[in-house]
Design a protein around this motif. Sequence first.
Motif, PDB file in Angstrom:
ATOM      1  N   GLY A  44     -53.513  72.492  39.293  1.00 32.76           N
ATOM      2  CA  GLY A  44     -52.601  72.793  40.393  1.00 32.76           C
ATOM      3  C   GLY A  44     -51.185  72.307  40.228  1.00 32.76           C
ATOM      4  N   ARG A 170     -57.369  77.802  45.628  1.00 32.53           N
ATOM      5  CA  ARG A 170     -56.193  77.101  45.118  1.00 32.53           C
ATOM      6  C   ARG A 170     -55.665  77.770  43.855  1.00 32.53           C
ATOM      7  N   GLN A 174     -52.007  79.486  43.373  1.00 31.94           N
ATOM      8  CA  GLN A 174     -51.149  78.999  42.292  1.00 31.94           C
ATOM      9  C   GLN A 174     -50.657  80.129  41.403  1.00 31.94           C
ATOM     10  N   LYS A 266     -45.594  77.264  47.507  1.00 34.56           N
ATOM     11  CA  LYS A 266     -45.725  76.903  46.096  1.00 34.56           C
ATOM     12  C   LYS A 266     -44.843  75.696  45.774  1.00 34.56           C
TER      13      LYS A 266
END
Length: 308
Positions: A44, A170, A174, A266
């Motif tokens: 991440g 996630r 991303q 983001k």
Amino acid sequence: MAEENPEKSIVERSTRKLEVDSIGSSLGSDLLLDDLLLMMHAAGDVSQPCKATATLVLNIVYSQICVLLSKASEMAELRNSNEIGIEDIVVLMRTSLSKCRQLHEYFYLKENKKLVMQGMEFENVGEWCGGAKLNKLSTILKNSIVLIDPSYTLLNDAKSNEDRMQRLQRAEEQTRCMNKEQYLFYSQARKVTFLKRMNKFLQWFVNFVDYFDTKPNMDAWEVIAYLAHETVVNIVHLALLIKHEKMSVEDIAATGSYDKVNIKEKVSTPLTTHDVSEAYRRYTATAPLHRCKINNVDSWVKDLIFLL
């Protein structure tokens, strides 16, 4: 010698830098820093994580695995074994059966994928040199978990499915704004694990395991490498929550309204050492406390991060 006060130990850990074996720390940076940068990106972080942050993450992983090895060594000695086996690690994970199931599922799929890559079908696995031998590691894992939970089966588990869906979500968030080159780089980063760097991983802990008469066998080392990667993923996830929280506070101060804050925005800046340190501090402030020996010294330690 007076016993160490566990409450005082917690306060000290929250106010000073994480202490780890200096040799293992520097060796980990030399051997695995570049690989860890890729793992952090896959978990991440940005495509070019901060090296200082990665070094701190390596230190935390090292300390966590050292605690795991210490506890597992004690378990092996209790059953009069001259080596640490998978069953010793599973016993230490018994408080989180969903994590045991994820561990079993990972190696079950990994071993069967290897069979498929060799051009075999699942129906014929048992006819090829004995199916049990082909799935040795996952079979040992299953048998070890059954000793803890006789009703255990490798079926869909609500907690495991929830964790899997959260990770997929996630990853989707991303990659949503990535171009082709960025996505290809991210895809390659997701393939990097400690399991695929086993020689380096073993070198990393060679000094520490010398303290024990009982040492992990190769099957146990594979499980430990998997749990080390899980530790990285969980640390990054916790640190991202800290960063999002900090961003939200800053946005509230700037806009004067919580409604205008988007915590899923983001993150364009890499995780900092403060993000990781704060995440680790909060985790250690709430995780259960246990006593074990590290380097033959009595220490108070927390539940391990890969059980999160």
